[in-house]
Design a protein around this motif. Sequence first.
Motif, short mmCIF file in Angstrom:
data_model
loop_
_atom_site.label_atom_id
_atom_site.label_comp_id
_atom_site.label_asym_id
_atom_site.label_seq_id
_atom_site.Cartn_x
_atom_site.Cartn_y
_atom_site.Cartn_z
N ALA A 267 0.83 -1.21 0.00
CA ALA A 267 0.00 0.00 0.00
C ALA A 267 0.87 1.26 0.00
CB ALA A 267 -0.92 0.00 1.22
N PHE A 268 2.00 1.20 0.67
CA PHE A 268 2.92 2.35 0.70
C PHE A 268 3.42 2.65 -0.72
CE2 PHE A 268 7.07 4.32 0.97
CZ PHE A 268 6.89 5.30 1.93
N ALA A 269 3.92 1.62 -1.41
CA ALA A 269 4.42 1.82 -2.77
C ALA A 269 3.32 2.33 -3.69
CB ALA A 269 5.02 0.53 -3.30
N ALA A 270 2.11 1.80 -3.53
CA ALA A 270 0.99 2.24 -4.37
C ALA A 270 0.66 3.71 -4.12
CB ALA A 270 -0.23 1.36 -4.10
N GLU A 271 0.70 4.12 -2.85
CA GLU A 271 0.39 5.52 -2.51
C GLU A 271 1.44 6.46 -3.08
OE1 GLU A 271 -1.81 8.65 -0.82
OE2 GLU A 271 -2.33 6.53 -1.06
N VAL A 272 2.71 6.07 -3.01
CA VAL A 272 3.78 6.91 -3.57
C VAL A 272 3.58 7.06 -5.07
CG1 VAL A 272 6.26 7.04 -4.01
CG2 VAL A 272 5.43 6.37 -1.75
N ASN A 273 3.26 5.97 -5.75
CA ASN A 273 3.02 6.04 -7.20
C ASN A 273 1.84 6.94 -7.53
OD1 ASN A 273 4.77 4.16 -9.03
ND2 ASN A 273 4.45 2.97 -7.16
N GLU A 274 0.77 6.84 -6.75
CA GLU A 274 -0.42 7.65 -7.00
C GLU A 274 -0.14 9.13 -6.78
OE1 GLU A 274 -3.63 6.09 -4.73
OE2 GLU A 274 -3.61 4.15 -5.75
N LEU A 275 0.62 9.46 -5.75
CA LEU A 275 0.97 10.86 -5.50
C LEU A 275 1.81 11.41 -6.65
CD1 LEU A 275 1.75 10.68 -1.68
CD2 LEU A 275 -0.05 12.04 -2.75
N TYR A 276 2.75 10.61 -7.13
CA TYR A 276 3.60 11.05 -8.24
C TYR A 276 2.77 11.28 -9.50
CZ TYR A 276 7.17 10.98 -11.87
OH TYR A 276 7.96 11.29 -12.95
N GLU A 277 1.80 10.43 -9.73
CA GLU A 277 1.00 10.54 -10.95
C GLU A 277 0.09 11.75 -10.96
OE1 GLU A 277 -1.01 6.85 -11.50
OE2 GLU A 277 0.82 5.75 -11.95
N THR A 278 -0.12 12.40 -9.81
CA THR A 278 -0.92 13.63 -9.80
C THR A 278 -0.20 14.77 -10.51
OG1 THR A 278 -0.01 14.48 -7.70
CG2 THR A 278 -1.91 12.98 -7.56
N GLY A 279 1.14 14.65 -10.65
CA GLY A 279 1.91 15.71 -11.26
C GLY A 279 2.29 16.83 -10.31
N ASN A 280 1.88 16.73 -9.07
CA ASN A 280 2.16 17.78 -8.08
C ASN A 280 3.49 17.60 -7.36
OD1 ASN A 280 -0.36 19.02 -8.55
ND2 ASN A 280 -1.36 17.58 -7.15
N PHE A 281 4.12 16.44 -7.55
CA PHE A 281 5.34 16.14 -6.81
C PHE A 281 6.40 15.63 -7.79
CE2 PHE A 281 1.58 15.26 -4.22
CZ PHE A 281 1.73 16.23 -3.24
N PRO A 282 7.19 16.54 -8.35
CA PRO A 282 8.19 16.15 -9.36
C PRO A 282 9.42 15.49 -8.72
CG PRO A 282 8.37 18.48 -8.90
CD PRO A 282 7.17 17.99 -8.13
N LEU A 283 10.15 14.75 -9.53
CA LEU A 283 11.42 14.20 -9.09
C LEU A 283 12.44 15.31 -8.92
CD1 LEU A 283 11.80 10.97 -11.27
CD2 LEU A 283 10.86 11.20 -8.97
N VAL A 284 13.27 15.19 -7.89
CA VAL A 284 14.31 16.18 -7.59
C VAL A 284 15.66 15.47 -7.66
CG1 VAL A 284 15.22 17.76 -5.85
CG2 VAL A 284 12.73 17.47 -6.11
N ASP A 285 16.64 16.09 -8.29
CA ASP A 285 17.96 15.48 -8.44
C ASP A 285 18.59 15.19 -7.09
OD1 ASP A 285 17.75 15.61 -11.17
OD2 ASP A 285 18.96 17.41 -11.40
N GLY A 286 19.28 14.04 -7.00
CA GLY A 286 20.01 13.67 -5.80
C GLY A 286 21.49 13.87 -5.98
#
Length: 203
Positions: free
Chosen positions: A35-54
Motif C-alpha cells: 500500500a505504501f508503494a501504491a500511494e507513492v506512485n499515485e501521488l507522483y502521478e498527480t503531477g504535483n510532486f516532481p522528481l528532484v535530483d540527488g
Amino acid sequence: MSASKVPTFNLDPFCVRQFDDPKYSGTRIQYDKAAFAAEVNELYETGNFPLVDGYAPFCKHLFVPNFTPAQLNVLPITTQNQHLLRSGYEARTEQELPVLVRWFPVDTAPPTPVAKYLDIILYSREQINKEAAAMGRDEHDDGGSPWGIISVKAQDVDYELPMQPITMMRNALGKEEGGSGVPLDRAAYDASVSFWSKHAPLK
C-alpha cells in the motif's frame, strides 16, 4: 493507477528494513508495504510532486506529504541532552562494513511529533542491479519499475536534508563494499558535518 500499468516506483529490498526491523535506527514506517508503494506512485502521478535530483545522476528524491504515522527521528543536540548520546559500530546489511555511528536512545529521548513530509529516496533500476550484482545478490524481480525506493526519511521540510558524513563516505566506497562508487563532494560533505555536528538520530 491501472492494474496493468507498470508502476514508476517499487519498494526495493534495501528499504524493507524500515518496515520490518524494530531495531532500525532511521525512519520507521508502520504501513503496509504494498500500500505504501501504491500511494507513492499515485501521488507522483498527480503531477504535483516532481522528481528532484540527488547526489548522483542515478539518485532522485520525491517529497510528498506524510501519509503514515512516521515520526521525526532526528533531535538537535543540546547541553541538556548531549549526555544521552550513544555510539557504536553498525552495518546496514550483512555485506557492508560496520562503521561508527551515534544516536539518541528512544527510551530516554522525549517523544517526537509526526513528520509533515516524507523524503522518498530513489535509485535507478540500472544502479540497483549494478550494486546487487557487485554484492552477489539477485534482485531483478522489480516488475519493470524504472525506479526503486531505497530509503524513506520522515521530516518537516520538503527538501533534502544532508545525509550523514559516514553515509557519504560509505557511498564513496566501491559497490563491492556496499557503496555506489560516487566520489565525495567536499562542499556537500562540509554541509553535512555542519548539520550532523548539531543533530543525531533516534534509535
